[in-house]
Design an enzyme around this catalytic site. Sequence first.
Site, PDB file in Angstrom:
ATOM      1  N   LYS A  34       0.763  -1.095   0.007  1.00  0.00           N
ATOM      2  CA  LYS A  34      -0.186   0.240  -0.092  1.00  0.00           C
ATOM      3  C   LYS A  34       0.881   1.339   0.083  1.00  0.00           C
ATOM      4  CE  LYS A  34      -1.909   1.621   3.189  1.00  0.00           C
ATOM      5  NZ  LYS A  34      -2.520   1.680   4.493  1.00  0.00           N
ATOM      6  N   ASP A  83      -6.724   0.901   0.250  1.00  0.00           N
ATOM      7  CA  ASP A  83      -6.772   1.483   2.338  1.00  0.00           C
ATOM      8  C   ASP A  83      -7.883   0.587   2.469  1.00  0.00           C
ATOM      9  OD1 ASP A  83      -8.492   3.291   1.425  1.00  0.00           O
ATOM     10  OD2 ASP A  83      -7.763   4.956   2.667  1.00  0.00           O
TER      11      ASP A  83
END
Length: 244
Positions: A138, A156
């Site tokens: 991420k 996320d």
Amino acid sequence: MAFSRPRSYVREARRRVAPKRQRIPGIIERLADTHPDAVIALRFRDPVELLVSVMLSAQTTDVTVNRVTERLFTKYRRPEDYLAVPVEELEADIRPTGTFRQKARNLRGAMRMLLEEFDGEVPERLEDLVRLPGVGRKTANVVAAERGATQGIVVDTHVRRLSQRLGLTKQQDPAKIELDLMRLVPRADWPRFPHLLIWHGRRVCDARRPRCEACVLSDLCPSSRVAPGSYRGASATRSPPSSS
Ligand code: SF4
């Protein structure tokens, strides 16, 4: 109160909306109209500051990170600076962002690797970025995208929740959700797509209380709680931004 619907309702709702591949252009277009300001909320001036900001943002708000980095970046300007102070000093400087001991350790490890393997520069390739201590997929995706080198789609907590509610994925694992989104979202939209979902999640599609009655996606969303045909236009979703 958790947001959940009976299974029969969900099946019925999925039949009500078009297949996801047909809905995705409308979803992107309406979200782009509704959230024209959907960009990263972290403040940074160069790739090292970007990397540090994203690493500090784990499990805290962007507002807190910006408050901390406003002072941090006047003191730590280059990767060497993070290694030139005792670790306890760096810990104290980033303490408000939480899990500060682990973050300080990771920051120093990442800066050391930048110096030893990348001439002090932040690499652009995902496979290089994820080798840095404390940098997962991420974080790597955020850093690459903000540098104009998008190679995937940031997933996320907001992207995960909205992708599931919108019926774009049935997966739970962020890596599998990312793969589903990469197959679905046109490549040109990979950089902005997560920002659109993140801002929509913050402003409208709240984790506990989604405001379906004010959502521009209500007729494109199988999880909508409002009657079909009640789309009220982009202006209906605008509200003051918050950050999480
Ligand atoms: S219709 Fe409701 S569940 Fe679907 S995206 Fe909008 S707010 Fe979220």
